[in-house]
Structure formats: C-alpha cells, structure tokens
Design an enzyme around this catalytic site. Structure first.
Site, PDB file in Angstrom:
ATOM      1  N   LYS A   1     -58.539 -27.353 -82.479  1.00 13.01           N
ATOM      2  CA  LYS A   1     -57.670 -27.676 -81.335  1.00 13.01           C
ATOM      3  C   LYS A   1     -57.071 -26.380 -80.799  1.00 13.01           C
ATOM      4  CE  LYS A   1     -53.843 -30.842 -80.247  1.00 13.01           C
ATOM      5  NZ  LYS A   1     -52.967 -31.887 -80.814  1.00 13.01           N
TER       6      LYS A   1
ATOM      7  N   GLY B   1     -57.144 -24.459 -72.174  1.00 14.94           N
ATOM      8  CA  GLY B   1     -57.903 -24.749 -73.388  1.00 14.94           C
ATOM      9  C   GLY B   1     -57.262 -24.201 -74.655  1.00 14.94           C
TER      10      GLY B   1
ATOM     11  N   ARG C   1     -60.870 -43.084 -79.533  1.00 18.42           N
ATOM     12  CA  ARG C   1     -59.582 -43.544 -79.037  1.00 18.42           C
ATOM     13  C   ARG C   1     -59.790 -44.804 -78.215  1.00 18.42           C
ATOM     14  NH1 ARG C   1     -57.161 -38.201 -78.356  1.00 18.42           N
ATOM     15  NH2 ARG C   1     -58.577 -36.761 -79.370  1.00 18.42           N
TER      16      ARG C   1
ATOM     17  N   ASP D   1     -55.108 -42.727 -74.766  1.00 14.22           N
ATOM     18  CA  ASP D   1     -55.997 -41.667 -75.256  1.00 14.22           C
ATOM     19  C   ASP D   1     -55.462 -41.057 -76.555  1.00 14.22           C
ATOM     20  OD1 ASP D   1     -54.096 -40.838 -73.096  1.00 14.22           O
ATOM     21  OD2 ASP D   1     -54.579 -38.847 -73.864  1.00 14.22           O
TER      22      ASP D   1
HETATM   23  P1  AMP Z   1     -52.296 -34.665 -74.802  1.00 15.46           P
HETATM   24  O1  AMP Z   1     -51.105 -34.974 -73.972  1.00 15.46           O
HETATM   25  O2  AMP Z   1     -52.115 -33.459 -75.683  1.00 15.46           O
HETATM   26  O3  AMP Z   1     -52.808 -35.846 -75.543  1.00 15.46           O
HETATM   27  O4  AMP Z   1     -53.436 -34.210 -73.780  1.00 15.46           O
HETATM   28  C1  AMP Z   1     -53.833 -34.984 -72.685  1.00 15.46           C
HETATM   29  C2  AMP Z   1     -55.063 -34.373 -72.071  1.00 15.46           C
HETATM   30  O5  AMP Z   1     -54.791 -33.062 -71.585  1.00 15.46           O
HETATM   31  C3  AMP Z   1     -56.232 -34.233 -73.007  1.00 15.46           C
HETATM   32  O6  AMP Z   1     -57.395 -34.473 -72.289  1.00 15.46           O
HETATM   33  C4  AMP Z   1     -56.147 -32.786 -73.443  1.00 15.46           C
HETATM   34  O7  AMP Z   1     -57.383 -32.286 -73.884  1.00 15.46           O
HETATM   35  C5  AMP Z   1     -55.680 -32.120 -72.163  1.00 15.46           C
HETATM   36  N1  AMP Z   1     -54.960 -30.862 -72.416  1.00 15.46           N
HETATM   37  C6  AMP Z   1     -53.746 -30.694 -72.961  1.00 15.46           C
HETATM   38  N2  AMP Z   1     -53.412 -29.398 -73.031  1.00 15.46           N
HETATM   39  C7  AMP Z   1     -54.451 -28.691 -72.513  1.00 15.46           C
HETATM   40  C8  AMP Z   1     -54.721 -27.297 -72.299  1.00 15.46           C
HETATM   41  N3  AMP Z   1     -53.832 -26.346 -72.637  1.00 15.46           N
HETATM   42  N4  AMP Z   1     -55.897 -26.972 -71.740  1.00 15.46           N
HETATM   43  C9  AMP Z   1     -56.794 -27.923 -71.386  1.00 15.46           C
HETATM   44  N5  AMP Z   1     -56.596 -29.236 -71.549  1.00 15.46           N
HETATM   45  C10 AMP Z   1     -55.444 -29.627 -72.114  1.00 15.46           C
HETATM   46 MG    MG Z   2     -54.206 -36.524 -76.549  1.00 16.46          MG
END
Ligand code: AMP
Ligand code: MG
Length: 472
Positions: A109, A122, A179, A244
C-alpha cells in the site's frame, strides 16, 4: 539468493477486466521500519536481511512468483456511488497459502500510481502506514478479524500533503481484498459474466459451503455481524465504512481515520471528513446493513430474472438488524460477566452505557474496572453508578465465573489515539522506540502488565486527539 515467498496466485488468473497488471514504482532509499517476523513465518516466507526485506516490501525488487496488479472496484463513498475506484495506490504482489491452509493476499500500500489512481500520487506517508500497522496488529491481538501488517518501509522520498512528509509503504496481508465494491463495479456496468465469475471465486475462496449468490450474501452478512459486534465491544470506530472498505471476508480493512474511543459517547466521530456523522460509533450497525443491501443489489443482477430473488435477498438483509442485536448483546453480556440470558439484560447494559456517556467515563477503563479496579472512579457522578452496580451484582448471582469471563473480553490496553500520534511524531523524527513499545504492549491486550501502566491512562486535556485524518 533472494527472498522466498511461496506465491500461489489465483486472482491474477481471473479475466482481464478484474485488474490491471502494474509494477510498483521504485523508490530511492528504502529503509525497513518494521517487520512482522511471526506473521512471515506463518505465511512460509523465508528469512532475509533487513536491506533485502526493505527492497522487496517497498516494491524495488519483485520476488519470484509475484504477479503485481491493481484490482478494480467501485463503491459508495458517504452514500454516493462512485462507478470506478480501484487500487489507486495499492499493488497486489500475489497470494500465499499459509501454514493454517488459508489463502492470503500480500499487498503493498503506497507503492506508486496505477491506472486507478485518478488524481492521486499513489503514495502514503509514514503516519498512516504506521498507524495501520499498529492498529491492525492490535486488532488481531484483541481477537477481532482484520487484515494484518507484514512490513512497513520508509521510501526515503517526500510525499506532498499539506506539506512535505516522509513516504512509506505498508505491506498488508488479507484473506482477500474483495469488497462489496468489487461486486458493484460489474453489476453497475451490466457485466453479468464477470459478476458470476466473481461470485464463484468469492464462494470458493471464503465460503465454500455457501450455495449460490444468496448463500454468499447470507455468509457475508453473518461475517459482518460478528465483525461489527466485535468493533462495538471494544469501542472501535472504523471511520470510513464505504462499500469499497467493506470486506467480503468479514475482516476489518482500510484503516484510515479510525480510532478507539477514550471517553464513551454513542455519537462519537473521529474522521475529519465525516461531517454528518454517518460513520459515528453507534451508527456502525446501521451502515453495515446499508452496505449489505448494496451487496444484495449487486448480486441479484446476475440472475436472468432478478425479480425472482428479490424476496429472498430482502429477507436476508432484513434479518441483519436482529442478528446484529443478538451478537451485540452476547458481547456486552460477556463484558459484564454474564453468560446466561435474561429478559432485562438489554436494559442493564444500555443503562450502564447511558451512565458512562453522562459520566464521561472512559470506555475501556470503565469496563475493565468492573473486574479489577474501582469502577466508581470512572464516573463524574459515582452515586449514579452505585445503584446500577446493585442491580448488576444481583444479576451476577448464579454466574459461575464472571471475573474470568470479564478479564477475557475487557481489554486493559487499546491503541489510544494520543499514543499513536506521539508514536508517529517520534517515528518521523527517526525514533522507532515508541512504536516498538506500543507493539509489545498491545500484543497482550488483556493482561495487566505493570511496565505498561502508563499506556492505560486516558489522554490528558492537552493530549486529546479530536479528529483523525484520511489515510492518504
Ligand atoms: P480510501 O479512502 O483510502 O479507502 O481510498 C479510496 C480510493 O482512493 C481508493 O480507490 C484508493 O486507492 C484511492 N486513493 C487514496 N489515496 C490515494 C493516493 N494517494 N493516490 C492514489 N489513489 C488513492
Ligand atoms: Mg479503501
């Protein structure tokens, strides 16, 4: 000789619409921050020097047998549907079948951009990576289903958020990363074949005894019921229960702005982005039902005549609140040392919780003090507690070993927010000692160990953490 990981990949074999093959983006100066040796051994992972572990678990070196990919999914975020999310900063290296015979994902991650990154970089920074490491391992030691942490590696690179922060990659181990949103993405696109394939895959991997999509729905429901009841019983607030972030395997997943409560309050929210309190402590059971309804909606799309299963799906979802209440009652009875069932138990428990809320009692310490401590001390108004205690003592008559029951379910230690924040500040400054000490303490959360007494203390006024921020 490179690191041996006994990869045995199955998700990568699914049709191309499920994922995008994606290599991690190498970083300049990886440095191993933490490594979970016990978990590595349980997964059959070989030994290696810290430098090599750092290279592998930051994504600079791809071990033999890995098939790196980003998974596709969609999801309801705070109630609104986002038709395409996916692993925006997570890369699945592959799967291993552990000593216990269970197949698990090994995922990096924060390992760089993927086709699903949208505007994101990312990456992750050290704070949330170490927070997830610590809290997920604490959750495991508390006996609650969760993804695990295998490694945390500093990237040596700066991640830009509100300012520059040190980057890190967390290696996460999960029964799977399927998920509710993984089903939603194919259902919303009308990709019925993919939906069928995914359903079969999920059944084979997690619930081999389940029959058909409705069997899967029932099994996921039951796993989520146990999970949410377990969260409630330790005062855990997930913070972002989007579909998700809702695991088909029933594990706690995607630790972002999560927190354990100090002072009990039913409407407690920590996440700075949860302005409406959708994911407040006491709303978590309702949201779990809502999320299951989304899974039901997705699953029925694979029937030639969906209307024929609507009734069964509805019945499965509608049974969930009662199941949640029963699971919750069982957990909270045990917290009071009760193993038998009596009519008035619900009232006994909720009256205590009301007193705790009014008395600004510390959730963890109040319950533990019922068995070894002075619970009166936890309440602003100790006299109100006295009356309740009389009722409770009466109820305990006839219970064989209430103290043993309570000691086994009321933790002494939880990862308190202010300690996590202090740990992160130290780690950023290059000192991992607070992280290691917290890890050592939280490995045995039900044991009273004098050397960790200070970690039982709730935050002082100036230490209180009011909000936690999204794990980006
Ligand atoms: P989360 O809120 O962490 O569950 O993330 C929600 C979505 O945003 C998921 O598709 C993650 O992969 C994407 N995401 C969160 N942070 C980043 C980041 N820094 N770069 C790219 N995608 C992100
Ligand atoms: Mg997530």
């Amino acid at each position: 000789m490179s690191l041996y990981i006994p990869f045995d990949n199955s998700f990568a074999e699914l049709p191309p619409e499920f994922h995008s093959h994606q290599m991690p983006t190498p970083v300049g100066e990886p440095r191993l921050l933490a490594y979970n040796q016990d978990l590595a051994e349980a997964l059959g992972i070989g030994a290696a020097e810290p430098e090599e572990l750092a290279r592998v678990f930051v994504g600079n070196e791809i071990p033999a047998g890995a098939d790196p990919l980003a998974q596709l999914y969609a999801g309801h975020q705070f109630g609104s549907f986002n038709p395409q999310l996916g692993d925006g900063r997570a890369i699945l290296l592959g799967e291993v079948v552990g000593r216990d015979g269970i197949r698990r994902d090994i995922q990096l991650k924060g390992a760089g951009r993927t086709p699903y990154s949208r505007g994101g970089d990312g990456r992750a920074w050290m704070g949330p990576a170490l927070r997830e490491y610590l809290v997920s391992e604490a959750m495991h030691s508390l006996g609650i289903p969760t993804t695990r942490a295998l490694a945390a590696v500093a990237t040596g690179e700066t991640v830009w958020r509100e300012g520059g922060l040190p980057g890190a990659v967390l290696t996460r181990v999960a029964k799977s990363h399927l998920r509710v949103g993984t089903f939603q993405v194919f259902a919303s696109r009308g990709q019925v074949e993919a939906l069928k394939t995914l359903t079969e895959y999920a059944i084979a991997r997690h619930y081999p005894e389940a029959e058909g999509p409705m069997g899967l729905l029932r099994a996921v429901r039951d796993a989520q019921v146990e999970l949410i009841a377990a969260w409630m019983s330790v005062g855990f607030i997930h913070g972002v229960m989007n579909t998700d972030n809702s695991s088909i395997a029933g594990e706690t997943i995607d630790y972002g702005p999560c927190a354990f409560m100090d002072v009990y309050h039913p409407s407690r929210v920590f996440s700075s982005i949860d302005r409406m309190g959708r994911y407040a402590y006491s709303n978590q059971p309702n949201i779990a039902v809502w999320n299951l309804a989304q899974l039901a909606t997705a699953l029925i799309q694979q029937y030639d005549a969906p209307e024929t299963v609507v009734e069964e799906a509805t019945e499965i979802v509608h049974a969930m609140p009662d199941l949640l209440e029963a699971a919750w009652l069982k957990k909270f009875r045990a917290k009071l040392g009760i193993t038998t069932v009596e009519e008035g138990d619900m009232g006994l428990i909720t009256d205590l919780m009301r007193l705790m809320a009014e008395g600004q009692a510390d959730f963890t310490n109040s319950f533990r003090a019922l068995v070894d401590g002075d619970p009166r001390d936890q309440f602003l108004d100790p006299e109100a507690f006295d009356q309740w205690e009389e009722r409770w003592q009466q109820r305990l008559q006839g219970e064989a070993e209430p103290e043993a029951v309570m000691r086994a379910v009321n933790p002494v230690l939880i990862p308190r927010n202010h300690r996590i924040e202090q740990m992160i500040a130290s780690a950023v400054a290059g000192d991992m000692a607070p992280f290691e000490r917290l890890m050592a303490a939280l490995a045995t959360p039900f044991e009273v160990r004098a050397e960790f007494d200070d970690l039982r203390r709730p935050p002082a006024e100036d230490e209180v953490v009011k909000a936690t921020f999204c794990g980006t």
